[in-house]
Write a protein that holds these residues in place. Structure first.
Motif, short mmCIF file in Angstrom:
data_model
loop_
_atom_site.label_atom_id
_atom_site.label_comp_id
_atom_site.label_asym_id
_atom_site.label_seq_id
_atom_site.Cartn_x
_atom_site.Cartn_y
_atom_site.Cartn_z
N GLN A 191 1.20 -1.26 -0.27
CA GLN A 191 0.09 -0.05 0.02
C GLN A 191 1.08 1.04 -0.03
N GLY A 192 2.42 0.86 -0.64
CA GLY A 192 3.07 2.16 -0.29
C GLY A 192 3.90 2.45 1.09
N VAL A 193 3.42 2.12 2.34
CA VAL A 193 4.11 1.91 3.55
C VAL A 193 5.11 2.14 3.61
N THR A 194 6.08 2.99 3.61
CA THR A 194 7.75 2.93 4.44
C THR A 194 7.80 2.04 5.64
N GLN A 195 8.58 1.48 6.38
CA GLN A 195 8.90 0.92 7.49
C GLN A 195 10.01 0.26 8.25
N ILE A 196 10.62 0.54 8.87
CA ILE A 196 11.56 0.06 9.52
C ILE A 196 11.23 -0.62 10.51
N ILE A 197 11.66 -1.71 10.64
CA ILE A 197 12.00 -3.05 11.81
C ILE A 197 13.53 -2.65 12.25
N ILE A 198 13.03 -3.09 13.48
CA ILE A 198 14.05 -3.41 14.40
C ILE A 198 13.99 -4.37 15.17
N SER A 199 14.86 -5.52 14.72
CA SER A 199 14.77 -7.31 15.58
C SER A 199 15.68 -8.49 15.66
N HIS A 200 15.68 -9.05 16.56
CA HIS A 200 16.21 -10.05 16.70
C HIS A 200 16.18 -10.95 16.36
N LYS A 201 15.05 -11.38 15.30
CA LYS A 201 14.97 -12.50 14.92
C LYS A 201 14.88 -12.90 13.51
N LEU A 202 16.20 -13.51 12.79
CA LEU A 202 16.96 -12.73 11.84
C LEU A 202 16.06 -13.64 10.47
N ASN A 203 15.06 -14.49 10.92
CA ASN A 203 14.51 -15.59 9.80
C ASN A 203 12.70 -14.30 9.62
N GLU A 204 12.96 -13.51 10.57
CA GLU A 204 11.87 -12.67 10.19
C GLU A 204 12.51 -11.52 9.27
N ILE A 205 13.98 -11.29 9.75
CA ILE A 205 14.51 -10.02 8.57
C ILE A 205 14.46 -10.57 7.95
N ARG A 206 14.51 -11.97 6.78
CA ARG A 206 14.75 -12.59 5.64
C ARG A 206 13.85 -12.29 5.46
N ARG A 207 12.74 -12.74 6.06
CA ARG A 207 11.26 -12.86 5.21
C ARG A 207 10.64 -11.18 5.07
N VAL A 208 10.91 -10.50 5.63
CA VAL A 208 10.36 -9.02 4.84
C VAL A 208 10.99 -8.11 5.00
N ALA A 209 12.03 -8.00 4.91
CA ALA A 209 13.07 -6.79 4.83
C ALA A 209 13.57 -6.34 3.39
N ASP A 210 13.53 -5.71 2.94
CA ASP A 210 14.17 -5.19 1.48
C ASP A 210 16.03 -5.01 1.55
N ARG A 211 16.27 -4.56 2.75
CA ARG A 211 17.52 -4.31 2.96
C ARG A 211 17.46 -4.38 4.11
N VAL A 212 19.35 -4.47 4.88
CA VAL A 212 19.20 -4.40 6.13
C VAL A 212 20.42 -3.97 6.64
N THR A 213 20.24 -2.91 7.86
CA THR A 213 21.65 -1.85 8.57
C THR A 213 22.54 -2.49 9.57
N VAL A 214 23.10 -2.84 9.79
CA VAL A 214 23.67 -3.23 10.55
C VAL A 214 24.82 -2.69 11.88
N ILE A 215 24.37 -2.46 12.87
CA ILE A 215 24.72 -0.89 13.62
C ILE A 215 25.85 -1.71 14.50
N ARG A 216 27.11 -1.58 15.31
CA ARG A 216 27.79 -2.37 15.69
C ARG A 216 28.78 -1.04 17.14
N ASP A 217 28.18 -1.00 18.44
CA ASP A 217 29.26 -0.32 18.98
C ASP A 217 28.86 1.30 18.47
#
Length: 522
Positions: A191-217
């Motif tokens: 429907q055109g809604v842009t979304q940001i998801i924060i999650s530790h469940k990597l299988n869910e990220i692979r299912r829905v994410a178009d891109r992933v940004t990783v932050i460390r420290d």
């Protein structure tokens, strides 16, 4: 695609801590963008900067939104631009109705008078968009967490959301509710809604994410496209190293029975229904026992009723610890008997967030820091410092407020509190919920160490791979009953689910037959 959001060189400091350092994030219009990182990496801080929780002027860098330089001084400012954030701790008022929550602060009113008919009608339409069929006048507190999460999203739709931020949206959901929420995210994307998801469940990220940004420290490590996303790549970037095994190796040395539960029955504290029926199980010395089951199967109710009868009423049954009948009539009696319970809700029930680590660690065993009946703050600090080192709690001081720690470090403080009581049996209810893969591995090592010391560990988890990867034996629950057990060699996700389905079919047949014969079936 064009960029809807660009966060450039974002920096954010707190006293003594650099939480964000030159973080860059680009979110394209219409995509689902995942942000991953260990607890304390800076993910939620970055989203609070974006949403105006930390207003312009309190951070470094620039936010460009919809091709314009943004300067949000409050959440109201960001919401006016269609940026809506849904936090892990849901912002709903339990005693208010769905409709009242839906338009709280944004009331459907004319000349200062709320138009309830209009509010109810609009609420019904919004609920339909997220797949809910609920009466708008039902109090939110009577609904499950999965439905409450969908109501939060419906609230966002009521505010004409363009960028929806979901912080750990499935952390407290069972598998079916998680799947529904992920499906809804994909529908919103269509429907055109842009979304940001924060999650530790990597299988869910692979299912829905178009891109992933990783932050460390507090810094940006990488951004990968859908074709580049793999769980191993995400984990390596999150923790800074490869993790060959999700679960640490262990050679169990299982001894005699340490705890035995027989004929345990519990009635709901507010309703005339039996929640736990004739439950029985054993825990052996040096063993990690898993309790598996679907949400609502009675796992947490069983644990809480055992631990000092802190939940339920009309509790009957017998518990023996080290061969002796155990007095579990109160929490203090349960602790004295050698039982400890790490709650699944660490923030509300496991910790006092405004208090320092030292006070939280000593809370369940004040006699352990007393000298001649007087509490010794020096002894308290000494004990807490020992656990800080042993548990690798990442903080410079035991006087740090627990509320300022990451989820993984908070969980280590809860564990420290109960380990200080020196229990024979430790019940862990969802011990890794809401924490990252690196912190999970450390918790698993702690569990293995406890078993190696000859203690009994009971693990309740909604994550099947975790139960299978950590437990020596698994008891399966369904509808308040323990319906069977599986050894480590016998156990699989398919075997557990088959046991639950068979029991459901059998129980359904018993209920129907009983009803047909005019019998009263419990």
């Amino acid at each position: 695609m064009t960029a809807l959001l660009e966060m450039r060189r974002i920096g954010k400091s707190f006293p003594g801590v650099k939480a964000l350092d030159q973080v860059n994030l680009t979110v394209e219009a219409g995509e689902i963008h995942a942000i991953c990182g260990e607890n304390g990496a800076g993910k939620s801080t970055l989203m609070k900067v974006l949403s105006g929780v930390y207003p312009a002027g309190t951070y470094e860098g620039e936010i460009h939104y919809d091709d314009a330089l943004a300067s949000f001084r409050s959440i109201r400012d960001s919401e006016a631009k269609g940026i809506i954030i849904i936090h892990q701790e849901l912002a709903l008022v339990p005693l208010l109705s769905i409709a009242e929550n839906m338009f709280l602060g944004n009331e459907v009113a004319s000349r200062g008078v709320i138009n309830w008919a209009d509010a109810w009608a609009r609420t019904s339409k919004l609920l339909a968009k997220v797949g809910l069929r609920e009466n708008p006048q039902v109090p939110v507190g009577k609904l499950g967490v999965g439905k409450q999460q969908l109501i939060e999203i419906a609230k966002a739709l009521a505010k004409d959301v363009r960028l929806l931020i979901l912080d750990e949206p499935t952390a407290a959901l069972q598998e079916n509710d998680s799947a529904k929420l992920l499906d809804l995210m994909l529908e919103l994307k269509a429907q055109g809604v842009t979304q940001i998801i924060i999650s530790h469940k990597l299988n869910e990220i692979r299912r829905v994410a178009d891109r992933v940004t990783v932050i460390r420290d507090g810094t940006t490590v990488s951004t990968m496209t859908k074709d580049e996303i793999t769980e191993d790549r995400i984990i390596r970037d999150m923790v800074g190293r490869d993790m060959e095994n999700r679960y640490p190796a262990r050679t169990p040395k299982i001894g005699e029975v340490l705890m035995e539960v027989k004929g345990w029955n519990v009635t709901h504290p507010e309703q005339p229904r039996q929640v736990i029926s004739d439950a029985g199980f054993t825990v052996r010395r040096g063993e990690i026992l898993g309790i598996a089951g679907l949400m609502g199967s009675g796992r947490t109710e069983l644990a809480m009723s055992l631990f000092g009868r802190s939940w339920g009423r009309n509790i009957t049954g017998e518990v023996r610890i080290k061969g002796e009948k155990a007095d579990l009539s109160s929490v203090s009696a349960a602790i004295h008997a050698g039982l400890a319970y790490v709650t699944e809700d660490r923030k509300s029930l496991g910790l006092i967030l405004p208090e320092p680590i030292a006070k939280n660690v000593s809370l369940a065993n004040l006699s352990g820091i007393a000298e001649r009946g007087v509490l010794s703050r020096g002894r308290e600090a000494q004990v807490a410092e020992g656990y800080r080192r042993a548990m690798r709690i990442r903080t410079p001081s035991v006087y740090q407020q627990v509320g300022n720690l990451s989820g993984g470090n908070q969980q280590k403080v809860v564990l420290s509190k109960w380990l200080f009581t020196e229990p024979d049996v430790l019940i862990l209810d969802e011990p890794t919920r809401g924490i990252d893969v690196g912190a999970k591995y450390e918790i698993y090592n702690i569990m293995n160490d406890l078993a190696a010391q000859g203690r009994g560990v009971v693990m309740i988890s909604s994550e099947m791979p975790e139960i299978l990867g950590m437990c020596d034996r698994i008891c399966v629950m369904n509808e308040g009953r323990i319906i069977g057990e599986l050894s480590r060699d016998e156990a699989s996700q398919e075997a557990i689910m088959a046991m639950i389905l068979r029991d459901g079919i059998l129980r359904d047949g018993i209920l129907r037959d009983g009803a047909a014969n005019g019998e009263r079936v419990a």
